[in-house]
Scaffold this active site. Structure first.
Site, PDB file in Angstrom:
ATOM      1  N   ARG A  20      92.738  -8.728  25.681  1.00  0.00           N
ATOM      2  CA  ARG A  20      93.357  -9.585  26.696  1.00  0.00           C
ATOM      3  C   ARG A  20      94.311  -8.822  27.615  1.00  0.00           C
ATOM      4  O   ARG A  20      94.238  -8.954  28.834  1.00  0.00           O
ATOM      5  CB  ARG A  20      94.085 -10.757  26.034  1.00  0.00           C
ATOM      6  CG  ARG A  20      93.142 -11.766  25.378  1.00  0.00           C
ATOM      7  CD  ARG A  20      93.842 -13.094  25.152  1.00  0.00           C
ATOM      8  NE  ARG A  20      93.013 -14.052  24.453  1.00  0.00           N
ATOM      9  CZ  ARG A  20      92.175 -14.909  25.053  1.00  0.00           C
ATOM     10  NH1 ARG A  20      92.048 -14.869  26.370  1.00  0.00           N
ATOM     11  NH2 ARG A  20      91.478 -15.770  24.337  1.00  0.00           N
ATOM     12  N   SER A  37     101.325   4.523  18.218  1.00  0.00           N
ATOM     13  CA  SER A  37     100.924   4.057  16.901  1.00  0.00           C
ATOM     14  C   SER A  37     101.554   4.978  15.876  1.00  0.00           C
ATOM     15  O   SER A  37     101.863   6.144  16.172  1.00  0.00           O
ATOM     16  CB  SER A  37      99.400   4.073  16.752  1.00  0.00           C
ATOM     17  OG  SER A  37      99.012   3.816  15.414  1.00  0.00           O
ATOM     18  N   ARG A  38     101.751   4.467  14.664  1.00  0.00           N
ATOM     19  CA  ARG A  38     102.230   5.342  13.596  1.00  0.00           C
ATOM     20  C   ARG A  38     101.169   6.354  13.178  1.00  0.00           C
ATOM     21  O   ARG A  38     101.464   7.320  12.500  1.00  0.00           O
ATOM     22  CB  ARG A  38     102.684   4.481  12.415  1.00  0.00           C
ATOM     23  CG  ARG A  38     103.961   3.715  12.745  1.00  0.00           C
ATOM     24  CD  ARG A  38     104.264   2.614  11.767  1.00  0.00           C
ATOM     25  NE  ARG A  38     105.530   1.967  12.102  1.00  0.00           N
ATOM     26  CZ  ARG A  38     105.910   0.795  11.642  1.00  0.00           C
ATOM     27  NH1 ARG A  38     105.128   0.137  10.812  1.00  0.00           N
ATOM     28  NH2 ARG A  38     107.059   0.278  11.997  1.00  0.00           N
ATOM     29  N   LEU A  75     102.669  -6.375  18.078  1.00  0.00           N
ATOM     30  CA  LEU A  75     102.748  -6.015  16.662  1.00  0.00           C
ATOM     31  C   LEU A  75     102.667  -7.260  15.773  1.00  0.00           C
ATOM     32  O   LEU A  75     102.757  -8.391  16.262  1.00  0.00           O
ATOM     33  CB  LEU A  75     104.065  -5.272  16.413  1.00  0.00           C
ATOM     34  CG  LEU A  75     104.221  -3.943  17.161  1.00  0.00           C
ATOM     35  CD1 LEU A  75     105.655  -3.439  17.072  1.00  0.00           C
ATOM     36  CD2 LEU A  75     103.245  -2.904  16.608  1.00  0.00           C
ATOM     37  N   HIS A  80     108.129  -8.378  15.751  1.00  0.00           N
ATOM     38  CA  HIS A  80     108.355  -8.714  17.158  1.00  0.00           C
ATOM     39  C   HIS A  80     109.819  -8.544  17.555  1.00  0.00           C
ATOM     40  O   HIS A  80     110.139  -7.866  18.544  1.00  0.00           O
ATOM     41  CB  HIS A  80     107.914 -10.151  17.442  1.00  0.00           C
ATOM     42  CG  HIS A  80     106.440 -10.331  17.436  1.00  0.00           C
ATOM     43  ND1 HIS A  80     105.842 -11.571  17.576  1.00  0.00           N
ATOM     44  CD2 HIS A  80     105.418  -9.440  17.304  1.00  0.00           C
ATOM     45  CE1 HIS A  80     104.536 -11.432  17.532  1.00  0.00           C
ATOM     46  NE2 HIS A  80     104.248 -10.149  17.360  1.00  0.00           N
ATOM     47  N   LYS A  98     103.597 -13.819  21.042  1.00  0.00           N
ATOM     48  CA  LYS A  98     104.135 -14.998  20.376  1.00  0.00           C
ATOM     49  C   LYS A  98     103.712 -14.979  18.909  1.00  0.00           C
ATOM     50  O   LYS A  98     102.702 -14.345  18.565  1.00  0.00           O
ATOM     51  CB  LYS A  98     103.688 -16.275  21.092  1.00  0.00           C
ATOM     52  CG  LYS A  98     102.170 -16.384  21.320  1.00  0.00           C
ATOM     53  CD  LYS A  98     101.445 -16.768  20.065  1.00  0.00           C
ATOM     54  CE  LYS A  98     100.005 -16.417  20.062  1.00  0.00           C
ATOM     55  NZ  LYS A  98      99.413 -16.495  18.715  1.00  0.00           N
ATOM     56  N   ARG A 166      96.778 -13.130   9.645  1.00  0.00           N
ATOM     57  CA  ARG A 166      97.121 -14.525   9.930  1.00  0.00           C
ATOM     58  C   ARG A 166      97.111 -15.401   8.687  1.00  0.00           C
ATOM     59  O   ARG A 166      97.605 -16.530   8.712  1.00  0.00           O
ATOM     60  CB  ARG A 166      96.170 -15.076  10.997  1.00  0.00           C
ATOM     61  CG  ARG A 166      96.445 -14.512  12.371  1.00  0.00           C
ATOM     62  CD  ARG A 166      95.372 -14.839  13.363  1.00  0.00           C
ATOM     63  NE  ARG A 166      94.159 -14.068  13.131  1.00  0.00           N
ATOM     64  CZ  ARG A 166      93.211 -13.880  14.055  1.00  0.00           C
ATOM     65  NH1 ARG A 166      93.337 -14.420  15.250  1.00  0.00           N
ATOM     66  NH2 ARG A 166      92.136 -13.165  13.777  1.00  0.00           N
ATOM     67  N   ASP A 178     100.406 -19.115  14.590  1.00  0.00           N
ATOM     68  CA  ASP A 178      99.391 -18.427  15.375  1.00  0.00           C
ATOM     69  C   ASP A 178      98.889 -19.253  16.546  1.00  0.00           C
ATOM     70  O   ASP A 178      98.770 -18.737  17.663  1.00  0.00           O
ATOM     71  CB  ASP A 178      98.211 -18.034  14.483  1.00  0.00           C
ATOM     72  CG  ASP A 178      97.270 -17.072  15.172  1.00  0.00           C
ATOM     73  OD1 ASP A 178      97.727 -15.983  15.569  1.00  0.00           O
ATOM     74  OD2 ASP A 178      96.087 -17.405  15.333  1.00  0.00           O
TER      75      ASP A 178
END
Length: 322
Positions: A20, A37-38, A75, A80, A98, A166, A178
């Site tokens: 997106r 990124s890690r 993330l 967040h 969000k 999720r 979510d």
């Protein structure tokens, strides 16, 4: 038209960044200059595959990059607030996925940081910026359905994977966080007042709710009928009911060209409009961020304006469903 070329950094290689954010950024005329990124190899692979200029090892490297004007934070939910704060303190504007925070108390703390930083922070509910939502607001303001009394809002999709963040309590998952948050944000936008009371029921999986339904009351005897979950086919059908008619929306949150707004009034033929022109739902929001950073527009729909009432509503519904 806002000047193109806003330079973005991306924290992490989440699917939503790929599917997106980055396509919309290209449509809006912005540029992703770095993704962190890690796992440095993963960042480099993501950058090469999705048109980001560079991949770096660590989120801190993204925030330290002087080329970055704005940061996108996709993330996992518990990260967040931490990384939105870090980006603000690094002097960057922030668009954070969000839900912005895991609860209203955390939201208050984060918003206090944003206020002190005097930098724009947006929670990535992008629908208020879309042409479809602007047209919806025009119809309501013009009395197209009289007085808005009720919103009936669904957000469902079928989550087939059994291993998914999720579905994890450790990553603050669940249907409400979510997808149920979207109808709550829509109600906050259109009712213009806080959620007052809620009644709710939920179907729980091993760790979090996988379906939830709620009745949420707002000032002046208005209500939201909310239904959300991971156990049905894709459905974002939404109906706004007023004293003189209804407005039906196929997809109020991520409209595409062809998505419809249908006005129905007793004794009249339905009127269907399709106001969406952008190919991607994030595009209008990213154009706005670019215009703000170019000094061409004042910030709208910021987290300071809108995030706390939604966080409080989520807490209210979550408590009612326990």
């Amino acid at each position: 038209m806002p000047a193109p070329g806003t330079r973005w950094g991306v924290l992490g290689t989440a699917g939503i960044a790929r599917s997106r954010f980055l396509p919309a950024l290209a449509e809006a005329g912005g540029e992703a200059v770095v993704v962190g990124s890690r796992d440095g190899a993963r960042a480099a692979e993501f950058a090469a595959a999705h048109g980001v200029a560079r991949g770096v090892t660590s989120y801190e490297a993204v925030l330290a990059d002087p080329a970055v004007q704005a940061v996108y934070v996709p993330l996992p939910n518990p990260l967040h607030a931490e990384w939105a704060v870090a980006a603000l303190e690094a002097g960057k504007a922030v668009l954070c996925e969000k839900p912005l925070c895991v609860d209203a108390d955390q939201a208050r703390r984060l918003l206090a940081v944003a206020e002190r930083a005097a930098l724009p922070l947006w929670e990535a509910f992008v629908f208020p910026f879309t042409a479809q939502h602007r047209r919806l607001v025009e119809l309501l303001a013009g009395g197209a359905i009289g007085e808005l009394r009720e919103i009936s809002g669904a957000f469902h999709f079928l989550l087939r994977r059994t291993e998914d963040i999720r579905l994890s309590a450790a990553t603050a998952g669940g249907a409400l966080a979510d997808v149920g948050c979207y109808p709550l944000r829509l109600a906050a936008e259109l009712f213009g007042g806080p959620a007052l009371t809620a009644a709710a029921s939920a179907v729980r999986g091993a760790e979090v709710e996988t379906e939830l339904a709620a009745l949420v009351d707002y000032p002046d005897d208005r209500r939201l009928l909310l239904s959300c979950g991971f156990r049905r086919s894709a459905d974002t059908t939404t109906v706004l009911s007023g004293t003189e008619g209804t407005i039906h929306l196929e997809d109020p949150y991520h409209p595409r060209p062809g998505s419809s707004v249908e006005l129905r009034r007793p004794g009249a033929d339905p009127v269907v409009e399709r106001p969406t022109r952008d190919q991607h739902s994030f595009t209008a929001a990213l154009r706005h961020v670019g215009a703000v950073l170019a000094g061409e527009e004042a910030p709208r729909h910021t987290a300071l304006e809108s995030s706390l009432p939604v966080a409080e509503a989520i807490d209210l519904v979550r408590a009612a469903a326990r």
